[in-house]
Design an enzyme around this catalytic site. Structure first.
Site: not given
Ligand code: FAD
Ligand code: NAI
Length: 466
Positions: A40, A313, A321, A445
């Site tokens: 994401t 997440d 992130a 500064h």
């Molecule tokens: P994700 O990044 O959601 O990655 C999970 C991955 O798992 C995905 O690629 C998905 O396709 C894959 N997946 C899922 N199920 C399967 C499966 N069964 N088999 C194979 N692959 C699979 N956070 C910040 O800290 N700063 C920011 O500025 C910020 N801005 C954001 C803006 C927006 C618009 C959004 C929506 C979110 C934002 N976030 C931000 C939140 C941040 O994107 C998430 O907290 C972060 O991406 C979580 O990371 P993750 O690795 O847990 O999951």
């Protein structure tokens, strides 16, 4: 080949975990269902939203501030397609960077949807229809989150959009309705306001940005209103009629009462995100989830099933992130027999609007609830020389220090570059600093960060420039 570790999901949790595990000598595979790596965050979250925030902010500055600085450019013209390409190029560079890091660390990337057949066995449904099986010692689930939906309101990503659609609109909507005054609503609402939309934000609660310091949120709301955003607090959208040329949203007071209609060209649904576990087969292997669908883990990111871990997440905690990344590092280190650790008390939170909002640690409300007496030191950017000369004087720094020990318990910044400045506060808190420690640290500064030092001085009622 049997892997030491198979990670499901290549977002900031998954890919960072993979790199750390590879550094520690493990044979690692990552399974990703989407065509590009990075999850994401890199594809439809942090990176594209920050690209549009950056570009749209410069567009605003070019239209409003450049003249005052003696830069004459006339009225700037928006080329939305080019701005979207700028964003897409930024995303492309970032996702390719993850691929490069995988190669460098000899991490195997597998494209397809993963299902946990059993502990130690991950099945991958590949895009070509074939299925492969990866054998491993450990599994880390890092499947992230998905958009929360409103019952009865279908997201088509054209007129009724989630953040994903709002990052890729083909034209600037005349009227944008934003449902939810959280981080996404305010960041993407700001983007489209700057590009010309009339933006109305409908929020269920009687305040914006729940979880952030209330004083900061209230001042921030006033600033956003000056920028042209309209707020309807204490209200909820219960239906959106898509039959006409314009969307007609039914808005009701949260406390009950008569409904009103708001017309809009595009509606952004930004009411939160939910853990994503679809297709993983968790019920069959017996992995426990909580009432909100999040995978339940212990202090070592272990689920209730031996050999299966989860981070990011998809588990409890802030959906950020950097939180996912730190958990990725911690779980890799734990699996390697080291003492991985995440300090949940010191996770910065940033809203990348203009001005930015950043916080780390406790808010005044948290401390009042916990019965901890604190001293508040505040310093406004109107009194900071650099902010004044840059015409960026909105906001303040607020430091909360323990009334007994002077230890810094929370720092809240509303102001220019707050997202970078909060790092100083996070480091100070990790080292258990007192407000006096920050106050006695020499700050360059003229910098905006002098406002942090002055707020620390203000804790002892001895700010210099106020
Ligand atoms: P994700 O990044 O959601 O990655 C999970 C991955 O798992 C995905 O690629 C998905 O396709 C894959 N997946 C899922 N199920 C399967 C499966 N069964 N088999 C194979 N692959 C699979 N956070 C910040 O800290 N700063 C920011 O500025 C910020 N801005 C954001 C803006 C927006 C618009 C959004 C929506 C979110 C934002 N976030 C931000 C939140 C941040 O994107 C998430 O907290 C972060 O991406 C979580 O990371 P993750 O690795 O847990 O999951
Ligand atoms: P959010 O949880 O930040 O805000 C959702 C808002 O919607 C809340 O204020 C809530 O009270 C309100 N709401 C809920 N139901 C409603 C309803 N029916 N009607 C009106 N309002 C309603 O969620 P958001 O903004 O969708 O973001 C999701 C997550 O993504 C955030 O929790 C954050 O962790 C992450 N994110 C982080 C960013 C950053 O770090 N800069 C940027 C964007 C997202």
């Amino acid at each position: 080949m049997a892997f030491d570790l198979v990670i499901i999901g290549s977002g900031p949790g998954g890919y960072v975990c993979a790199i750390r595990a590879a550094q520690l000598g493990m044979a690692v595979a990552v399974v990703e269902k989407e065509p590009t790596l990075g999850g994401t965050c890199l594809n439809v979250g942090c990176i594209p939203s920050k690209a549009l925030l950056h570009a749209s902010e410069l567009f605003t500055q070019a239209g409003h501030d450049f003249g005052r600085m003696g830069i004459k450019i006339g009225t700037p013209q928006l080329d939305l397609a080019a701005m979207m390409k700028f964003k897409d190029d930024g995303v492309d560079g970032n996702v390719k960077g993850v691929g490069f890091l995988f190669k460098k660390n000899r991490i195997e990337g597998h494209r397809g949807s993963a299902r946990i057949a059993a502990p130690g066995r991950v099945e991958v449904a590949q895009p070509d229809g074939k299925t492969s099986t990866l054998a491993c010692k450990h599994i880390v689930i890092a499947t992230g989150s998905d958009v929360a939906r409103l019952p009865g309101i279908a997201i088509d990503e054209q007129r009724i959009v989630s953040s994903t659609g709002a990052l890729a609109l083909a034209k600037v909507p005349k009227r944008l309705l934003v449902v939810g005054a959280g981080v996404i609503g305010l960041e993407l609402g700001s983007v489209w306001r700057r590009l010309g939309s009339a933006v109305t934000v409908v929020e269920f609660l009687d305040r914006i940005l729940p979880g952030m310091d209330l004083e900061v949120a209230q001042q921030f709301q006033r600033i956003l209103q000056k920028q042209g955003l309209t707020f309807r607090l204490g209200a909820k959208v219960t239906a959106i009629d898509t039959s006409g040329a314009a969307l007609a949203a039914t808005v009701e007071p949260a406390a009950g009462g008569g409904a009103q209609t708001i017309e809009a060209d595009v509606a952004l649904i930004a009411i939160g995100r939910v853990a994503y576990t679809e297709g993983l087969g968790l019920d069959a292997v017996g992995v426990e989830r909580d009432g909100r669908g999040r995978i339940v883990t212990d202090g070592h990111f272990r689920t209730n099933v031996a050999g299966i871990h989860a981070i990011g997440d998809v588990i409890a905690g802030p959906m950020l992130a950097h939180k996912a990344e730190d958990e990725g590092v911690a779980v890799a280190e734990m699996l390697a027999g080291q003492a991985g650790h995440v300090n949940y008390e010191v996770i910065p939170n940033v809203v990348y609007t203009s001005p930015e909002v950043a916080s780390v640690g406790k808010s005044e409300d948290d401390l009042a609830r916990d019965g901890v007496a604190c001293v508040v030191g505040k310093f406004p950017f109107t009194a900071n020389g650099r902010a004044k000369v840059n015409l960026q004087t909105d906001g303040f720094v607020k430091i909360l220090a323990d009334a007994r020990t002077d230890r810094v318990l929370g720092v809240h910044i509303l102001g220019p570059d707050a997202g970078n400045m909060i790092a100083e506060a996070a480091i100070a808190m990790e080292f258990g600093a007192s407000a006096e420690d920050i106050a006695r640290t020499c700050h360059a500064h003229p910098t905006l960060s002098e406002a942090v030092k002055e707020a620390a001085l203000a804790v002892a009622k001895r700010a210099i420039h106020m």
